[in-house]
Every structure is written in structure tokens, then in C-alpha cells.
Design an enzyme around this catalytic site. Sequence first.
Site, PDB file in Angstrom:
ATOM      1  N   GLN A 172      78.920  67.035  14.451  1.00  0.00           N
ATOM      2  CA  GLN A 172      79.096  66.557  15.716  1.00  0.00           C
ATOM      3  C   GLN A 172      80.368  66.588  16.135  1.00  0.00           C
ATOM      4  O   GLN A 172      81.030  66.531  17.191  1.00  0.00           O
ATOM      5  CB  GLN A 172      78.762  65.077  15.779  1.00  0.00           C
ATOM      6  CG  GLN A 172      77.055  64.930  15.457  1.00  0.00           C
ATOM      7  CD  GLN A 172      76.873  63.375  15.406  1.00  0.00           C
ATOM      8  OE1 GLN A 172      76.218  63.094  14.433  1.00  0.00           O
ATOM      9  NE2 GLN A 172      77.090  63.010  16.642  1.00  0.00           N
TER      10      GLN A 172
ATOM     11  N   ARG B 126      74.170  55.828  16.393  1.00  0.00           N
ATOM     12  CA  ARG B 126      73.676  55.594  18.125  1.00  0.00           C
ATOM     13  C   ARG B 126      73.991  54.162  18.422  1.00  0.00           C
ATOM     14  O   ARG B 126      73.094  53.544  19.002  1.00  0.00           O
ATOM     15  CB  ARG B 126      72.259  55.944  18.149  1.00  0.00           C
ATOM     16  CG  ARG B 126      71.873  56.343  19.578  1.00  0.00           C
ATOM     17  CD  ARG B 126      70.680  57.100  19.840  1.00  0.00           C
ATOM     18  NE  ARG B 126      70.357  57.397  21.072  1.00  0.00           N
ATOM     19  CZ  ARG B 126      69.537  58.385  21.714  1.00  0.00           C
ATOM     20  NH1 ARG B 126      68.550  58.861  20.684  1.00  0.00           N
ATOM     21  NH2 ARG B 126      69.146  58.625  22.860  1.00  0.00           N
ATOM     22  N   CYS B 127      75.253  53.639  18.003  1.00  0.00           N
ATOM     23  CA  CYS B 127      75.465  52.314  18.117  1.00  0.00           C
ATOM     24  C   CYS B 127      76.894  52.274  18.725  1.00  0.00           C
ATOM     25  O   CYS B 127      77.361  50.855  19.067  1.00  0.00           O
ATOM     26  CB  CYS B 127      75.643  51.487  16.798  1.00  0.00           C
ATOM     27  SG  CYS B 127      76.725  52.314  15.868  1.00  0.00           S
TER      28      CYS B 127
ATOM     29  N   GLU C 135      73.380  55.813  23.864  1.00  0.00           N
ATOM     30  CA  GLU C 135      73.401  54.581  22.986  1.00  0.00           C
ATOM     31  C   GLU C 135      72.988  53.355  23.438  1.00  0.00           C
ATOM     32  O   GLU C 135      72.266  52.418  22.628  1.00  0.00           O
ATOM     33  CB  GLU C 135      74.615  54.585  22.354  1.00  0.00           C
ATOM     34  CG  GLU C 135      74.810  55.715  21.568  1.00  0.00           C
ATOM     35  CD  GLU C 135      76.302  55.882  20.746  1.00  0.00           C
ATOM     36  OE1 GLU C 135      76.379  56.234  19.825  1.00  0.00           O
ATOM     37  OE2 GLU C 135      77.126  55.366  21.592  1.00  0.00           O
TER      38      GLU C 135
END
Lengths: 776, 159, 300
Positions: free
Chosen positions: A211, A360-361, A730
Site C-alpha cells: 500500500q 481499516r481503523c 474507515e
Amino acid sequence: MGHSVKRKEDARFLHGKGNYVDDVKLPGMLSMVMVRSPYAYAKIKSINKEKALAIPGVLAVITGYDLAEYNLHWMPTLLSDTQMVLPTDTVMHQSQEVCAVIATDRYIAVDGAEAVEVDYEPMQAIVDPFKALDKDAPLLRPDKEGQKDNQIYHWERGDRAKTDDVIAKADVVVKERIYLPRIHVASIETCGCVASYDKDTQKMLVYMTSQAPHAIRTILALVAGHVGLSEEKIRIISPDIGGGFGGKVPVYPGYVVAIAASFLIGKPVKWIEDRSENLVNGFARDYHMDCELAATKDGKIQAFKVKTLADHGYTDSSANPSKYPTGMFSICTGSYDYEHAFAELDAVYTNKAPGGVAYRCSFRVTEAVHAIERMVDKLAAKIDKDPALLRLENFIKKDQFPYASPLGWSYDSGDYEATLHKAMEMIGYDDYKKEQVEKRKQGKLMGIGICTFTEVVGAGPSKDFDILGIAMFDSAEIRVHPTGKVLARFGTKSQGQGHETTYAQIVAEELGIPYDQVEVEEGDTDTAPYGLGTYGSRSTPTGAAAAAMAARKLCDKGKKIAAYLLEVSEEDIEWEVGKYFIKGAPEKCKTIQDIAFAAYTNFPLGMEPGFEATHYYDPPNMTFPNGAYICVVEVEKETGQIDVKRFVAIDDCGNIINPMIVEGQVHGGLTQGIAPAMYEGIEYDDEGNVLNGTLMDYLVPTAVESPHWETGHTITPSPHHPLGAKGVAESPTVGAPPAIANAIIDALAPLGIKHLDIPITPAKVWEAIQAHSKIE
Amino acid sequence: MKHKITLKINGESVTALVDSRLLLVHFIRENLDLTGTHIGCDTSNCGACTILLDGKSVKSCTYLAVRADGAEITTIEGIAAEGTNHPLQKAFHDQHGLHCGFCTPGMIMRSIDLLKNNPNPTEEEIRWGISGNLCRCTGYNNIVKSVKQAAEELQKESV
Amino acid sequence: MITPYINTYKIMIPSNFIYHKATSVKDAIALSQTHGEEAKFMSGGHSLLPMMKLRFATPEHIIDISKIDGLSYIKEDGDFLKIGALTTQSEMEHSSKIKENYPIFSDAIKLTADPSVRNVGTIGGNIAHGDAANDQPALMLAMRAIIIAEGVDGRRSIPIDEFFQGFYMTALEPTDVLVEIQIPKSKKGSGGAYHKVERKVGDYATAGVAVYLQLDNNGVCQEIGIGLTNVSAVPMRLERGEELLKGKKITEDLIEQVGVVASEDCEPTSDLRGSEAYKRSIVNTITKRMLHAALERAKK
């Protein structure tokens, strides 16, 4: 902007022509397979490669001893800890890499892996993080200088004394220990790379599921520079990526071994993780949070205190900005207006996979929001107040922004009341409350759960945010061709978020060039401008902002060219998207295409030719999306089965670039939110064995478990972002678990059950019901 | 030990010599260079490897290539003629039924079989029908909408 | 089925073996005789191949019986419904005869694995494996099936009560091919139902219950079979529960009693699906629900 433009990138995926790392085939490519430890904690007495090397087609078995010759057997982590690439004497978690087999094809490599003989001497693993701090616990990291116990660090923020004082004097205090267990991103594509070293050019090309390809390149140069891999000779290509969610940010040992193998052998080496390797080699969450929330008897929140034990596995390889070892956890004070808070955290080592990954936080915001939202519901239950009303009474008000939170964040904008009211209206909150009264009279278990959250995303301003020292800006390079078409390159990297479409929309919005004439590229470090990649919902706050700023630079240059072509001064030129015209004489105009052509053919004397602009955007602040989610469930008493009847998610992510893509991101995040709420959690036994390390037992939701999501928006633009946008992907993983947990616990409230940790499974519900009926 | 197999892939006849233990998914991806079919797990759960074998959806990771001798296989690359789109491909595009695209070929191949057996499925039937195909990105709402749109399209075509 | 720990370095490639395609049942038996202990039959392969990919099973020979002609059928013949062992779960799922007259199969198959696995998995395979976690064994026990096997000494009939002998052990010899399943034909007054509680769709059962019964014209229960899924090492029948109901009119009170008996007689173990106590409770609840459901179908 604001249009649900269909995605430009779809065609290749729909036709099976995506180019994922496992699709990459290079001439002479070899296959690498890892031998992994079956034990959670063991000494390695010997590694015997003989039988493996005797198999035709097996070319090499690389061990930690081989890497130690080049000082590559350990590598630094993003948070200044160290991690083994391959061990030389001890393995620290089940499934840790032990050695790598290189063979001519994958099937032979697996046979080779099975033939390697490793003599282990197992030791008693430390699995319980609380026990890791016992006085007589074995020292897990004797390799770290000055390390006397298993504590990694202590962190705190806020005023302890004042907060304790307020809590002691408060009318009402609710307390709870809340545990968020380990989970895994489980993107459908696992991690992997193809490393290809060319001995003639001395260049290392790596196709990688990453990523953040630029960051990886720089880290590799720092780690392996001493063996001759310098940064200009390294090229990382992140091709199409099958889902990232934070799991493809870390530098996994497999990458380093594959790169080392290719470097030594001079041929391409492919390493692709299998799913059962993938699930046990990283994790997210694993926070034990002792929370206290204090309020007046009417429910006005006065103070919040949380003490956390963070289990990092055997090394702190979390992917956090370096000044934020606990990520953005200090946003745990939530969406509410009060003064006093104190948060502290102790991080410990255990014999488990290292991490954590920021799944995803947005760096621990899931943990922070879960804590405050569970406690707010507990408070509501304690004083018998409607949880929606309690929240409305405590919200930060619209006119209080920018709001200084008790632990130091400056929230940019929000209208929390409007967002919650919209959610309540959309779901029909009052009707469900009435229905609940009736159902409870019939002995039925129906629950309504709310989560109102404030997120902090878009890392981040350079004064506070860096990854291993590299500031967390991002970049856009926009090049307009003579014929008026565009090539736009970015330092971010989409793994499904639709950048080829959304960035094109922004360029179209700013310059008036149709979005289907804008080619967007990301992921090749040789061509893309330097960026920190895509995670933490940062692409819109940083990458999109960079695009807007670069486009505006072009717009300014275009004005000068327009003035020249129209033979007036610059002050007499006006811009309307797509064209420049003379003030008061709009028929005297030049299109952006005219300008582009002129930039190469007919430009003012002394002006730099060409029509290209790059912008590196250093965000002035984080952005603060927020949301209000409401969930309705019914629980069956006999079996504990939970039926999610409705779920409404109202998100406020500021101005929206593409509503269709935003909605899709919300759906996806909600399903990744119900997953830990009801289905997923990595389980260990006392010996450190992972009990559910395959998709048979790690329960990723199917279309049947995933409810029919209902979504909506309120829009409070970010005051500092060039497009007023905040980022959204997110929010749903942050907001869904507390909403669902609150709903299930609300359903069980008549039985006297006050809290349950996620995942809340039917078995867990049943056990809780039995335990409570015994108390009566 | 190698076995000679002859089969049809996307309408074309193919003959090859394969090891007993070669999995069909590897035969498709490596021997035939058709990389649209993906691998996402090792326990037959995720469905990313789904293809059509003699018209039925099959998880190619749990099928031996040697057993596919004599079969007719269709992969994502073969569901529409070059330059055209199958109604499912169009529908997934129209309804934003894909994000990263990794589960998409398997999802589409499975949906072809689903719609063949049930041309007018309800939302619930679609969800159960794709329960062997995992997606992590989309949250499934739009995949359901995509299959529904394709169902309508295919019914019009058959009239 | 006990969910095993995964030996973490074994990846999704089976070890080497020799593949044989059996062209007939006799051919399969002969191949099995030739290669002995190290040979295994493969029909759908969706139980065996996953185990081979994880290298929990490493047979040296695989005898593929999936291509044998004439073993895939669903027909009523005399007093029996006869199902060819190679009939896929999918074929059973889409058969109108099954849906109309034997809905207990529809109940079970809908909850077995997923549609693509069902396209390949066979009914025979689901039974021959001897796995108490599979769904079909409970149905077979409840319906008093007869298993037809063909071996070195020809065909023989094995009553279901003699079929499941131990943990993953059946009455089948290594050289036996399961060729047919015979179920007493459904008639007026017969009804069956199956349900299993699972953690998510496609999972093995936390606990499952199959009930099949036959009422006479007066509504008295003449035949009853209750089979349980994944709550014992060997697929089990709830004999004590059946005795309580046989020859009687089934009342609410009796149903309650049978539920309790089911929870007492099953032998679940605590595992990732839940504690022993939880599973016993589920067995109780689902047994009662399936008795109700079977009764309702029987009365139609």
C-alpha cells in the site's frame, strides 16, 4: 465532483485481465516457499537442508545463518523495534518463518519445505499478556539492549490527578474492562512479491503487494544499503492489489527473504503467501481496556479514564506514525463535550505474531471508539436514560468547532446532532423504541444499539506525523499533453478504492478536461511522485488535496498563457471551468485545450514551456469524519442466535467526490465491522497454538451473514481541505462494531447482562444467559 | 507421473501433459496463462478460483487437472466475445459491484450458474447463491444489485 | 470432525501420488486390490482433496471413481427411493422428486457447504467418509437407509445401523465401492426434517438433528428415526428418544421429553463451535423443532 461516475478501472478486472502480483511471470522465475515454526516459542537446535536440497528442482534453502553473513537476519520495524527476517536461534511465534526454500516451481518448493528437518526445543510460551508482566515471566527479548522485562513502552496522555479527582467526586461512575481481540484483514488476495535482481544493471525490481511502495523502497535502501542496494537502484511496483485494509503496509519477512534470494541468485524469485500463513502472521487490535466514565446524575459526562494493556506479539511492528505508538487512540474521548480525561497504555511482548496492523481503523480509532461508545451505553443503562438522548445532550455542538478535545485533538468540523437525528429518522427510532417495550412484555429479546463516533484520518501534518522519519505528505503530478489530454500520477496507491476514477474526477472538476481523458497512475516508484501510500483513509485528505493544488497551479499558468493569446493583461482574464475569457467579453475565450497546445507551441517569451505541475501536499491538520449508526437486533433466548434486523449508517465525510464509490466503501467497511462484532477473532490455546488459522474457522462473513446495509449522509465540509472532503473508508469499520455490540447487549439487558466483549457469538450469548439465570 | 489430458477451454481444444497432483487452478493460471482465475485460500472457502466446468460452477482449487480430461471449461476470459460484455460484466460495472476486483471473476462465474438454475432470484436467494464466494471490499450490497440487473437483462435476452 | 491445528508449513499442494481413472466399479475394485492400503477412492474429492492439500492425507494412489457411468440417478423402484452414489448434492438439490417427496434432503443440502462445492460433492462420498460432522449420515440413520456396496465378493446390502462403526470407520472394506443408497419410499403419513445450527453459512454443524417419521391413519407414530450430526465421534441415532415415541401419538409433552433425552445421550465435545453444555442445549432445542417440522410434513 459529486457525481456517481462509473469506474474507469473496471474493464480489466471484469475481463480477468487484472495484473496482480501472482499474475506476474518473468523469464527464469523461481518459486519460494517458507518453512514455518509449529511452535510458539522454541529454540532451534539445528536446521538440516540435506534432504530438501536432494530433491531435483530445489536450488537453495536460505536460513537466518545465511542472512546473518550480510547482517540481514534482523530488520528495524516502523516503531524502532527490531524483527527477525529469519531466526538464528529462537522462534517466537507459531508460524514464524524459519527458512525459505527456493525451487524451480511451487510444487517442488513445497516438497522441499516438507523435507527440511528442523530440530526444535519447545519452551513454555507466554500467551497471556497480563502474565507477560509477572515478575517471574521469562524475558522474551534478551536481544534488546537494556530490556529488563516484557514491557515495550508506557504511554500516557492527559491529566491523571485532575481526572481521578473528578471521577472520585462524580455522582455516577461506570467501569468496565473491554477487550478487542485479535483479528485479521483477510483481504482475498494474500501478500506476496516477485523480486527480480539484474546482476548487470545492479537494479532490483520488486512487484509487491504494498500500500506504500515509496516508503518500502526507502526502508529497503536503509536496511539493505550496506549490501549494495541503494535507493536509485530499487524499483518497487505495486500493480493491482486485491484488497489492502492496512495488511499490506508492513514489510513482511517474506519480502526481504525473496529480495535477498534474488539478489544472491540473480534470478526472479516469487513468494506468495498461502491463506493459512497469511492469517497467523499479522493481526490487528488486541487491546485490553479498563475504562471509567464519570457523569452527573443527569448524565452529563465529566471525565473519562482508560488504562490499556496492548499485546503486540513478539515485537512491536505496528504500522503507526512514529510519534504515535498508540496510533490515534487518544481520540477515545469521543464526540462529547467535557474537560477531563486521562489515557495510559502499557505495551507488552508475548509469543504471538508481531504487529499490530492498522486494519481499516485509522490507527487504533476502532479501539478508541469502541471503548467510549460502550461506556456511554453503560452510562445510559445505569441512569436509565435513552442512549440517543444521552448522546444528544453531551454532543459537541455545531458552533463549538474547531473543538479542542480533552486529550489534545482539534476537531475540524461536524454537526453531530444533525447526523444522529438523520439516523434516527431513517431507521424510525421512536417506533422501534415502542416496539421494544411491547416485545419485552412478551419476554422477547430485542435490542437497539447506537454508535456516534468521531474519527481522525488523513495522516498527516509534517510537524507531528512521520513514518520512520519520512513526513506524511502526499503528492500529485499532473501532466497535460499538447492535445489537451492528461496523465496524472500520485504517491498514493489504491487497492480497490477507485482512484483511477476519483482522481480523474478531481482533475476534471478543477481543469474542465473530461474525466475520461485523464489517465491516472499509481504504484511505480520509478515514475510516481513520492508519497506515503494509501491507508488510514488518507488518500482523499492528502492525495486528492495534492491533485487540487497541482491543478490550480496549472490553472494559474494557463491564465498567463491565455492573457498572452488574447492579448490582454492577466487581470482581465476570468476562468470558468474549462475556459479562460476576457472579462466582459466572454465570446473572446480560449479553452483549456487551446492553452495546453499553446504551452508547447506558442507561449510568452521567458515562460517555461510545457504544461505540467506537481504538488506535494502537507496537510495542515487531520480531518475528522463522523457518523451515527443505529442497529436493531433480535436475540433468540434458547439458542443465542442473533438476527440483525436493520442497520442504518449515516456518515459525514465532508464533501463527496463520488457518491457511488463512497457508498461502496461504507458497505464494505460495515461488513468488515460486523465481522469482528459477531464472527471473527483469532483464538489461541495456552501453548500459543492458533486454533482458527484457516478460513474454515476464521469466520469471514459471506453475503448471508452480511445484512442489507442502509446508508445516508450529512455533509459538513472540512474547513482546511482544498475540496472540503474528509475521507470515509474507515468510518464504517470504526462505527459498526460498537453499534452492533450495543444492540445485542441492549437486547440482553432485561436478563441482567451488562457487557459482552466482541465477537458476540450465539454461543457467547447463550453462556451469558445461563450464567445470569444462575445468579437469580 | 504425467497424464495426457484433452479438454476445451473457452471453446478451444487444449492437450497437455500434467502431473497427477496438479490442481486445475494452477493448470489454468500457469500452464494456460489465464490468470483471471484467482487463488484466495487453501481450504476451499473463498471461491476466488470458481470456473464453469461442463456448465456448472466449480472451485478449481479443489479439482485435479487430470480429472478435467474431456471437460468443457469456461473461465472469466471466455464468457463474452472479444470487445463485448456479458450482462454480468455490464451489471457489475453499472452497479459498482467490484472494488479491488480479486473476487470478481469467481463471483461472476458463480453467478452465471446461479442464474441458469434460478433466472429470477430474490435478494435472499442471491445471497445464499453466492455464499461460497467471499468478498472483503464491497460489503455485498452492490454485488446483489449487479446479479439482479443481470438477471433482468438475461431474461429480456431470452425472450 | 475435529478441526485440526494446521501444521503451518504445509501449503495447498498435495504430495505426489499416482492417479488412476476407474472405468467401471469392477475396474475400481481391481485397482484397489492391486494397490492395497495406499490407495484411496475419490468421487467428488471435496472431502479428500482438501485433506491432501494440507497433507493430512497422503495416499500414494488415487482411484478416481467419479467417471464411472451409471452411478448417478434418483429413482423410485418398488418400495424404495434409490439414489446412485455419484449423484451430486446439486442434482439432489434441483430434483423435483426430492423437493416434493423427500424435503428432508432439501433441508440438509441447502445447509451443506456452498453451491459450487455441491456441484461436485456426491451423496455417496458424504456418507462413505464416515464423518459424524457431515450432514448426510444423520439423515441416513433417521431414514433407516440401506447402503449398497460392491466389493471383491460382489454386491451386498448394509443396513445403516451396521454401517457407521467408529471414528471415520464404516463397514466398507478398502476395496468396497459404495454404489447406491436405498431409502424406504415416502408414503402418506411420512415426514422428515433436518436442521443444523452453524456459526456461519457453509460451516459444519455446531449440532444438527434429522427426524424422519411415519404416522398411521390415526396419527400414531409407527416409525421414527432421529439422527444427530457432529455431537458424537460416530454418527449416532437417538435410540432412547425413538423408543419414547414409537407406537404413540406424539404430544407436546413427549416432544419435551425427547429433547431432554437428546441432550443427555449425545456426546459433544467443547471446541471452537461452543461448549459441551451449549451443544447439548442446542441438540435439545433443535430436536424439538425438527419433531414439530416432521410432524407437520407427515400430516400433509
